[in-house]
Scaffold this motif. Structure first.
Motif, mmCIF file in Angstrom:
data_model
loop_
_atom_site.group_PDB
_atom_site.id
_atom_site.type_symbol
_atom_site.label_atom_id
_atom_site.label_comp_id
_atom_site.label_asym_id
_atom_site.label_seq_id
_atom_site.Cartn_x
_atom_site.Cartn_y
_atom_site.Cartn_z
ATOM 1 N N GLU A 1 30.602 96.835 13.015
ATOM 2 C CA GLU A 1 30.323 97.946 13.508
ATOM 3 C C GLU A 1 30.298 98.914 12.657
ATOM 4 O O GLU A 1 29.308 99.899 12.496
ATOM 5 C CB GLU A 1 31.173 98.520 14.831
ATOM 6 N N ARG B 1 23.741 94.211 4.504
ATOM 7 C CA ARG B 1 23.265 93.179 5.004
ATOM 8 C C ARG B 1 23.738 91.817 4.839
ATOM 9 O O ARG B 1 24.352 91.196 5.721
ATOM 10 C CB ARG B 1 21.663 92.849 5.014
ATOM 11 N N MET B 2 23.677 91.413 3.612
ATOM 12 C CA MET B 2 24.345 90.197 3.149
ATOM 13 C C MET B 2 25.796 89.924 3.355
ATOM 14 O O MET B 2 26.284 88.922 3.844
ATOM 15 C CB MET B 2 23.904 90.035 1.695
ATOM 16 N N GLU C 1 26.311 89.310 6.985
ATOM 17 C CA GLU C 1 25.964 87.974 7.463
ATOM 18 C C GLU C 1 27.245 87.396 6.958
ATOM 19 O O GLU C 1 27.283 86.288 7.779
ATOM 20 C CB GLU C 1 24.743 87.563 6.698
ATOM 21 N N ARG C 2 27.697 87.337 5.993
ATOM 22 C CA ARG C 2 28.923 86.453 5.283
ATOM 23 C C ARG C 2 30.080 86.626 6.010
ATOM 24 O O ARG C 2 30.758 85.875 6.798
ATOM 25 C CB ARG C 2 29.136 86.803 4.100
ATOM 26 N N ARG D 1 29.778 87.533 9.337
ATOM 27 C CA ARG D 1 29.646 87.092 10.776
ATOM 28 C C ARG D 1 29.840 85.546 10.853
ATOM 29 O O ARG D 1 30.259 84.946 11.577
ATOM 30 C CB ARG D 1 28.263 87.503 11.097
ATOM 31 N N TYR D 2 29.228 84.876 9.463
ATOM 32 C CA TYR D 2 29.677 83.607 9.192
ATOM 33 C C TYR D 2 30.925 82.929 9.301
ATOM 34 O O TYR D 2 31.369 82.216 10.046
ATOM 35 C CB TYR D 2 28.891 82.844 7.946
ATOM 36 N N LEU E 1 33.518 84.633 10.613
ATOM 37 C CA LEU E 1 34.151 84.912 11.652
ATOM 38 C C LEU E 1 33.705 83.823 12.926
ATOM 39 O O LEU E 1 34.576 83.552 13.518
ATOM 40 C CB LEU E 1 33.661 86.539 12.002
ATOM 41 N N SER E 2 32.440 83.552 12.874
ATOM 42 C CA SER E 2 31.785 82.839 13.696
ATOM 43 C C SER E 2 32.371 81.354 13.562
ATOM 44 O O SER E 2 32.916 80.461 14.318
ATOM 45 C CB SER E 2 30.345 82.626 13.665
ATOM 46 N N LEU F 1 35.940 81.260 14.686
ATOM 47 C CA LEU F 1 36.212 81.037 16.332
ATOM 48 C C LEU F 1 35.709 79.689 16.998
ATOM 49 O O LEU F 1 36.351 79.225 17.870
ATOM 50 C CB LEU F 1 35.416 82.225 16.781
ATOM 51 N N ARG F 2 34.686 79.117 16.208
ATOM 52 C CA ARG F 2 34.239 78.010 16.808
ATOM 53 C C ARG F 2 35.373 76.839 16.328
ATOM 54 O O ARG F 2 35.417 76.047 17.365
ATOM 55 C CB ARG F 2 32.878 77.741 15.822
ATOM 56 N N LEU G 1 37.979 77.030 19.084
ATOM 57 C CA LEU G 1 37.093 76.721 20.442
ATOM 58 C C LEU G 1 37.202 74.964 20.334
ATOM 59 O O LEU G 1 37.462 74.502 21.517
ATOM 60 C CB LEU G 1 35.876 77.110 20.495
ATOM 61 N N THR G 2 36.666 74.615 19.346
ATOM 62 C CA THR G 2 36.677 73.014 19.304
ATOM 63 C C THR G 2 37.906 72.485 19.461
ATOM 64 O O THR G 2 38.180 71.352 19.961
ATOM 65 C CB THR G 2 36.065 72.554 17.829
ATOM 66 N N GLU H 1 41.090 85.585 26.576
ATOM 67 C CA GLU H 1 39.913 84.900 26.844
ATOM 68 C C GLU H 1 39.870 83.416 26.401
ATOM 69 O O GLU H 1 38.993 82.509 27.297
ATOM 70 C CB GLU H 1 38.991 85.480 25.981
ATOM 71 N N GLU H 2 40.480 83.056 25.786
ATOM 72 C CA GLU H 2 40.463 81.362 25.165
ATOM 73 C C GLU H 2 41.212 80.853 26.325
ATOM 74 O O GLU H 2 40.866 79.698 26.625
ATOM 75 C CB GLU H 2 41.229 81.465 24.003
#
Lengths: 165, 188
Positions: free
Chosen positions: A1, A21-22, A25-26, A28-29, A31-32, A35-36, A39-40, A67-68
């Motif tokens: 943010e 921006r780059m 994106e890094r 975000r990658y 972090l995602s 978290l993935r 979840l897996t 939430e998990e």
């Protein structure tokens, strides 16, 4: 943010924007991806994850976010309902209940993990893997790295004395 | 006794999976009824010699249940993978191979996932089904494989995605369309 705010303030076409921006994106990658992965694991071991949460003692912190935990419960309910409606309720009465805790494989706590020692530990008991071996004691020096069975050092991970790598 | 369940497990999705399942359930009903009558005979008629057969049928019943549940759960895992591969709207070709109950499971799953993702930091949440690969560059060259229509890029500007048109677009915006086969990443 924070970085999105910065982006809005910088001029369009500014090199700063691209680099920002780059970086976003890094982040975000990473972090995602993290978290993935969580979840897996929750989906893969869902009855055990929920059982562990159910038997958690007062004051012991949870390994799941609220939430998990909600997600895990929904996953279990969804799967149980499906299996019941499609197959189990059409089976003989004494076979309609399946214990998912027994059917779904548990995580293998004996698998080997890499770790780095943050706080020196003395006299860690290493249990034997086979009957011919005997248990022995090791010390873990601060800053050292090891490949060891997870079960041996599990409490140290929880306390933060060692860090998995 | 497996009734081709194992064959189906390896073969993936078959349209007549309901038929195989029905056969297994009928077999289980038959075994159970045979056992019930034998148990009565063993108890009241003193036919202790029936007990090994009773035990054998019970083992068969347990095995049938185990195979059934394993097969059904394996299908669920594949369906789960579809959400991550194709997004929340499945192509019709795939939906054709799914039972109504499987569709319901899928809908519950994607709703549960959406709720979870919305809760992740900030107001909008974080769509973790995007960003599946580490970012190499900000913008990528893409070719449109099918007519898609208007596609909004940043700052409210939009591009018209017509078949065979090529564009230079932000990578993260294109990810899902690439997975759906609408755009193609042009590697020069």
């Amino acid at each position: 943010e924070h970085m999105e705010e910065n982006l809005r303030r910088a001029r369009k076409g500014d090199l700063k924007v691209s680099i920002h921006r780059m970086e976003m994106e890094r982040i975000r990658y990473v972090l995602s991806s993290y978290l993935r992965c969580r979840l897996t694991k929750i989906e893969k071991f869902f009855p055990h994850v929920l059982e562990k949460e159910k038997t958690r003692r007062e004051g012991e912190s949870s390994s799941l976010s609220p939430e998990e935990f909600a997600f895990a419960k929904e996953y279990m309910a969804n799967t149980e309902t499906y299996l019941k409606n499609v197959a189990l309720k059409h089976m003989p009465p004494n076979l309609q209940k399946v214990d998912l805790l027994r059917s779904v494989p548990k995580p293998d706590l004996d698998s080997y993990v890499f770790l780095r020692v943050k706080e020196r530990q003395e006299n860690i008991l290493v249990e034997p893997e086979t009957d011919e071996q005997r248990d022995y004691v090791i010390d873990l020096e601060e800053g050292s790295q090891h490949l060891i069975r997870y079960k041996t050092i599990a409490p140290l991970v929880a306390s933060g004395a060692v860090q998995l790598i | 006794m497996g009734n081709g369940l194992e064959r189906r497990k390896n073969g993936g999705r078959e349209i007549d999976q309901e038929d195989g399942l029905r056969q297994v359930l009928e077999e289980m009903k038959a075994l159970y009824e045979q056992n019930q009558s034998d148990v009565n005979e063993a108890k009241s008629g003193g036919r202790g010699d029936l007990i090994p057969t009773i035990k054998f049928r019970h083992c068969s019943l347990l095995r049938n249940r185990r195979c059934t549940v394993a097969y059904l759960y394996d299908r669920l895992l594949r369906i789960r993978a579809l959400r991550w591969e194709y997004g929340s709207v499945l192509p019709n070709a795939l939906r054709f191979h799914m039972s109504a109950e499987e569709m319901e499971w899928f809908n519950h799953y994607k709703k549960s996932l959406a709720t979870y993702m919305r809760s992740l930091g900030g107001d909008e949440g974080l769509d973790i089904t995007q960003d599946m690969k580490p970012p190499k560059s900000l913008y990528i060259e893409v070719r449109c494989l099918k007519d898609y229509g208007e596609f909004e890029v940043d700052d409210g500007t939009s591009v018209l995605l017509k078949k065979n048109s090529q564009h230079f677009l932000p990578r993260w915006k294109c990810e899902q369309l690439i997975r759906q086969g609408i755009l193609e990443h042009v590697l020069s």
